[in-house]
Write a protein that holds these residues in place. Structure first.
Motif, short mmCIF file in Angstrom:
data_model
loop_
_atom_site.label_atom_id
_atom_site.label_comp_id
_atom_site.label_asym_id
_atom_site.label_seq_id
_atom_site.Cartn_x
_atom_site.Cartn_y
_atom_site.Cartn_z
N ALA A 219 0.82 -1.21 0.00
CA ALA A 219 0.00 0.00 0.00
C ALA A 219 0.86 1.26 0.00
O ALA A 219 0.59 2.21 -0.76
N ASP B 229 -6.04 -4.59 1.89
CA ASP B 229 -5.68 -3.24 2.30
C ASP B 229 -6.21 -2.20 1.31
O ASP B 229 -5.68 -1.09 1.22
N GLU C 151 -7.03 1.13 2.84
CA GLU C 151 -5.81 1.87 3.18
C GLU C 151 -5.23 2.55 1.95
O GLU C 151 -4.81 3.72 1.99
N ILE C 152 -5.20 1.82 0.83
CA ILE C 152 -4.66 2.38 -0.41
C ILE C 152 -5.48 3.58 -0.87
O ILE C 152 -4.94 4.63 -1.24
#
Length: 335
Positions: free
Chosen positions: A51, A81, A84-85
């Motif tokens: 990420a 994730d 999150e990215i």
């Protein structure tokens, strides 16, 4: 003093302000135009961008003029994730968009809204449940349709990507256009394109001309409106008068739009492609991890870009399926 040219401007003067980032090589569907029947060899997990690496590499492109980023796959929502990215990338001064098959979309609606992501391209090639299962080898039709409805209800700018293949779904062209009657969506018909392992041949491609012929058989000339294309648009845009939504045709095969191309592609394992049909890849991730600057290799890739479809200039060259066997399968490029 004259400023040096941007590293994102190629030798033909095309400025590349649009970066498509593939997040994962896996998918939870098995559409044959994208995924070869024998599958693909996946990159080891440690060779995929993390990420933070996605963010830091994207930041370099943004510093040189990229102002649009689209996240693709495989299926990008398979990344654990993903939230999150999206959160990382939403801090950059870019228009951020997603292409998804819609199966998992309901899980990420709030994360996308929180990150300010409004543009969703959802791939769906049929409106028939049994045909959907035949095309994708998975029984997720109702889930995808429900998530399309959810995205529209939540106010997202929704485009539906429909790959047309002769003998499979061209009889649904009008059905898809009718979706635009009462919903503010855009249906985008995409010509079947050649990639490694998808058994393409020109006879399977439903051309722009054929699509418009089908439309003219159902709607009158006064009902069909040609609407303005955006700068660098890959699609030719239309609408039926009094319908809320629009439809478009992406005619990569029969009417390429290379002269206005502004796109670069970053694969999940950190390789840079300057063209959807190129078999030349530049290894950004390895260089980034070594601590070296990736800007020279970006400039090299952009500088190598051919005028038309990776140098397949003539229809005969492009239509020879053997010329596409060194390129990646579509699932490993991200479209």
């Amino acid at each position: 003093m004259k400023q040096p040219p941007s590293i994102l401007t190629d030798s033909f003067g095309r400025k590349h302000n649009y970066l498509r980032i593939s997040l994962v090589e896996k998918c939870n569907l098995r559409c044959t135009y994208c995924m070869p029947s024998e599958g693909v060899q996946l990159s080891p997990r440690e060779e995929l961008m993390s990420a933070s690496e996605v963010y830091e590499i994207a930041k370099v492109f943004v510093s040189h003029g990229v102002d649009k980023i689209r996240l693709t796959g495989g299926e990008p929502l398979l990344r654990k994730d993903f939230g999150e990215i999206v959160e990382y990338l939403s801090s950059l001064p870019v228009s951020l968009a997603i292409t998804t098959n819609g199966v998992l979309l309901d899980r990420y609606i709030e994360a996308l809204k929180k990150a300010g992501v409004n543009k969703l391209n959802i791939s769906i090639d049929t409106l028939n449940q049994d045909r959907f299962k035949g095309l994708t080898l998975r029984d997720h039709f109702h889930r995808v349709m429900n998530n399309i409805d959810l995205a529209i209800k939540e106010g997202f700018n929704v485009k539906l990507n429909v790959v047309l293949i002769k003998g499979q779904n061209e009889d649904e062209i009008i059905d898809f256009i009718e979706l635009t009657k009462d919903a503010s969506v855009q249906v985008r018909f995409i010509e079947f394109m050649p990639f490694k392992g998808n058994q393409w041949d020109l006879s399977k491609t439903i051309s722009l001309e054929t699509i418009l012929d089908r439309v003219s058989e159902h709607y009158t000339t006064s009902q069909l409106e040609r609407i303005a294309d955006e700068p660098n648009d890959t699609a030719k845009n239309y609408k039926i008068s009094d319908y809320q939504g629009t439809f478009a045709v992406i005619s990569t095969v029969t009417n390429p739009f290379c002269d206005s191309c502004n796109r670069l592609r970053l694969t999940a394992n950190g390789r840079l492609l300057n063209c959807l049909f190129s078999d030349k890849e530049q290894r950004l991730l390895e260089l980034f991890r070594s601590g070296a600057s990736i800007e020279p290799i970006i400039a090299k890739s952009v500088g190598m870009k051919k005028a038309v479809r990776a140098g397949l200039d003539s229809p005969e060259e492009f239509e020879n399926y053997q010329n596409h066997q060194k390129n990646r399968s579509m699932i490993k490029i991200g479209g």
